[in-house]
Scaffold this active site. Structure first.
Site, short mmCIF file in Angstrom:
data_model
loop_
_atom_site.label_atom_id
_atom_site.label_comp_id
_atom_site.label_asym_id
_atom_site.label_seq_id
_atom_site.Cartn_x
_atom_site.Cartn_y
_atom_site.Cartn_z
CE LYS A 267 -8.17 -3.56 -0.53
NZ LYS A 267 -7.48 -3.34 0.75
NE ARG A 341 2.46 -7.04 2.45
CZ ARG A 341 2.15 -6.76 3.71
NH1 ARG A 341 2.66 -7.48 4.69
NH2 ARG A 341 1.33 -5.77 4.00
N1 BES Z 1 -3.73 -1.38 -1.43
C1 BES Z 1 -3.85 -1.77 -0.08
C2 BES Z 1 -3.35 -0.71 0.88
C3 BES Z 1 -4.26 0.47 1.08
C4 BES Z 1 -5.40 0.37 1.84
C5 BES Z 1 -3.90 1.70 0.58
C6 BES Z 1 -6.20 1.48 2.05
C7 BES Z 1 -4.69 2.81 0.81
C8 BES Z 1 -5.85 2.70 1.53
C9 BES Z 1 -3.04 -3.03 0.19
O1 BES Z 1 -2.97 -3.92 -0.85
C10 BES Z 1 -3.70 -3.73 1.33
O2 BES Z 1 -4.80 -4.18 1.17
N2 BES Z 1 -3.01 -3.80 2.46
C11 BES Z 1 -3.54 -4.41 3.62
C12 BES Z 1 -2.46 -5.26 4.25
C13 BES Z 1 -2.97 -6.15 5.34
C14 BES Z 1 -3.83 -7.25 4.77
C15 BES Z 1 -1.78 -6.73 6.06
C16 BES Z 1 -3.98 -3.30 4.57
O3 BES Z 1 -3.29 -2.29 4.68
O4 BES Z 1 -5.03 -3.45 5.18
MN MN Z 2 -4.61 -5.29 -0.87
#
Ligand code: BES
Ligand code: MN
Ligand code: ZN
Length: 528
Positions: A267, A341
């Site tokens: 990230k 997931r």
């Molecule tokens: N924990 C995150 C989701 C998240 C992001 C929650 C920002 C709250 C604020 C999750 O594990 C994630 O990174 N999801 C990705 C999925 C994507 C790679 C398909 C996302 O939402 O960007």
């Molecule tokens: Mn994630």
């Protein structure tokens, strides 16, 4: 913190020994002859005060009133939402460190159970302080909250107080673990926290599976996420038994990523610290069990928490890797940041062994859900309309809102993979739904719902902190189920053709029976 409910008229309230007296004034307020009413009536007449939700009028050392600080707070129509706003506004109008005893007086003839609960929860919320890693910070000052009613509290209001007190304990447990930094809330720490909920007449049992147990079971997807971390994974199994052993449980599954760097699909740095909150689904399950242990409703509940970190490392899962889940389905990991997931799918398969009446997973799953619904409502997905409606209604009653989103099969199109049974991501569009579609593949054997709490589990900015959501919703749902069960006629009593309230009831026509089709053929509906 201590809560009490007692009859307290406005004239008696004026003599109350308290640090802050808050008068909750609904639009239907009728002034009496007492000192507080008189000031209020004048302020209303002069339009210096309005009973609209959140409006305030503060007085100091008012004549004929024993307590120095009085805040009149507009409570709108007196329902839960404006009552919560009123208490919130009143508490934030004073220095929190100056209020050890708070008295909230409902200046209304009738007070609903929901309004009692809203007042208790708003008082708790407004006085909560996190101190675990701030040894020099002052702990919560508010110790005692008295709710004053015009009449002697009825059974419903007393039950509402008990429920709200337990909900507060659960919400604060969830806040505590959500707020702790990832180095103070490792998977091992979470498992230890879960263990503190068990035993001593709590009705809760806790079992913790270690990496070797998880490997033996074959949770290849969960294990793959944990590979990149120095912290060992844990799989937490909680059981609350409040009903007969034979009664099918509700299973709650909480995402327990104690820190989400994104893994190799790392990230960006900005706000990455907030990914310590990526275990708030797990924290909400722990909080719900905390409340169940206190209230002891007649229902069986299982809590499942896959807990690990998502880290980049030489051993970490890589984009393109294919892993084998507990269900046997293979998964192509196109993005290691879609890790929630990957741990939830194995927990959902594990849930099958409990022959559940319903399975609800709770996860900070997608940024897309934050875009869709913001911080107001959690995303709700369900394969079963009864379950969806019950959860949405529970959220409404608990003022812990959610909103149903679709699960059309067309959304699963993007999850197709050339190298595995399914890919872990689809395109950018509809990201909250495609994540739910992925999970749905592992939830075919029971009624299932998924709550995406990415937008609601914590607040950012200067108010950064966990909210404890959706403990309120989950508890309300479980209590409604226990209550529903209690009012279900027994098998014997439900024989048709019996007289109900003096009227003969006809046996209903036999319902159509669904006949399972052999593989590949569509099922048919038959009249029995
Ligand atoms: N924990 C995150 C989701 C998240 C992001 C929650 C920002 C709250 C604020 C999750 O594990 C994630 O990174 N999801 C990705 C999925 C994507 C790679 C398909 C996302 O939402 O960007
Ligand atoms: Mn994630
Ligand atoms: Zn995550």
């Amino acid at each position: 913190m201590n809560f009490e409910l007692k009859p307290l008229s406005l004239s008696a309230a004026a003599a109350e020994k308290t640090d802050l007296l808050v008068i909750l004034v609904p639009e239907a307020f009728k002034p009496g002859q007492d000192a507080l009413s008189q000031v209020l009536a004048q302020a209303l007449k002069a339009e210096d005060f309005s009973p609209k939700a959140g409006r305030l009028l503060s007085t100091y050392r008012q004549a004929g009133v024993g307590t120095p600080r009085v805040v009149y707070a507009g409570a709108g129509d007196g329902t839960a939402r404006p009552v919560r706003q009123a208490v919130q506004a009143a508490l934030s109008s004073v220095r929190p460190e100056s209020v050890k005893r708070l008295t909230l007086v409902f200046a209304a003839a009738e007070v609903s159970a929901a309004a009692v609960r809203a007042a208790v929860q708003a008082a708790a919320d407004g006085s909560y302080v996190y101190t675990s890693t701030k040894p020099r910070a002052e702990a919560r000052v508010l110790q005692k909250v008295t709710l004053g009613l015009a009449a002697t509290p009825n059974a419903e209001q007393r039950a509402a107080l008990a429920q709200a007190t337990a909900a507060v304990a659960g919400i604060e447990f969830a806040k505590e673990w959500g707020n702790r930094p990832a180095n103070h809330a490792t998977p091992t720490d979470l498992a230890a926290a879960a263990k503190t909920l068990a035993g001593r007449g709590s009705g809760v049992q806790c079992e913790v599976l270690l990496p070797r147990d998880v490997a033996k079971l074959g949770m290849g997807s969960f294990m793959a996420v944990a590979r990149g971390s120095e912290q060992e994974l844990r799989f937490i199994v909680l059981r609350y038994q409040g009903a007969a052993r034979t009664q099918a449980p509700v299973v709650l599954v909480g995402k327990g990523i104690t820190f989400d760097t994104g893994g190799i699909s790392i990230k960006p740095a900005a706000e990455m610290d907030e990914m310590k909150f990526d275990m708030c689904g797990a924290a909400s399950v722990l909080g719900t069990f905390r409340a169940l242990a206190e209230l002891k409703p007649k229902i069986n509940v299982v809590g499942l928490i896959p807990a690990c970190e998502n880290m980049p490392d030489g051993r970490a899962l890589k984009p393109g890797d294919v892993v084998t889940s507990l269900s046997g389905q293979t998964i192509e990991v196109l993005n290691t940041d879609a890790e929630g997931r990957l741990i939830l799918c194995d927990a959902l398969t594990y849930a099958e062994r409990f022959k559940p009446r319903a399975v609800i997973d709770i996860a900070t799953l997608t940024g897309a859900c934050v875009v869709a619904l913001g911080a107001v409502r959690s995303g709700l997905f369900a394969t079963d309309d009864t379950l969806a409606n019950a959860l949405q209604a529970a959220g409404d009653r608990a003022q812990d809102l959610c909103w149903r989103l679709p699960l059309d099969e067309d959304y699963a199109e993007g999850l197709k993979s050339n190298f595995a049974d399914v890919a872990n991501v689809a395109g950018r569009a509809g990201g909250a739904v495609t994540a739910a579609k992925f999970l749905q593949r592992f939830a075919g054997k029971f009624p299932w719902a998924h709550l995406d709490i990415a937008g609601t589990a914590w607040k950012s900015g200067s108010a950064k902190g966990a909210t404890g959501r959706p403990v309120g919703l989950l508890l309300e749902y479980l209590l409604s189920q226990a209550n529903h069960d209690a009012h279900q006629p027994t098998a014997k009593a439900s024989v048709s053709n019996k007289a109900v309230a003096g009227k003969a009831v006809k046996a209903p026509a036999k319902a159509p029976v669904k006949v399972a089709a052999p593989r590949g053929k569509p099922s048919v509906t038959k009249k029995a």
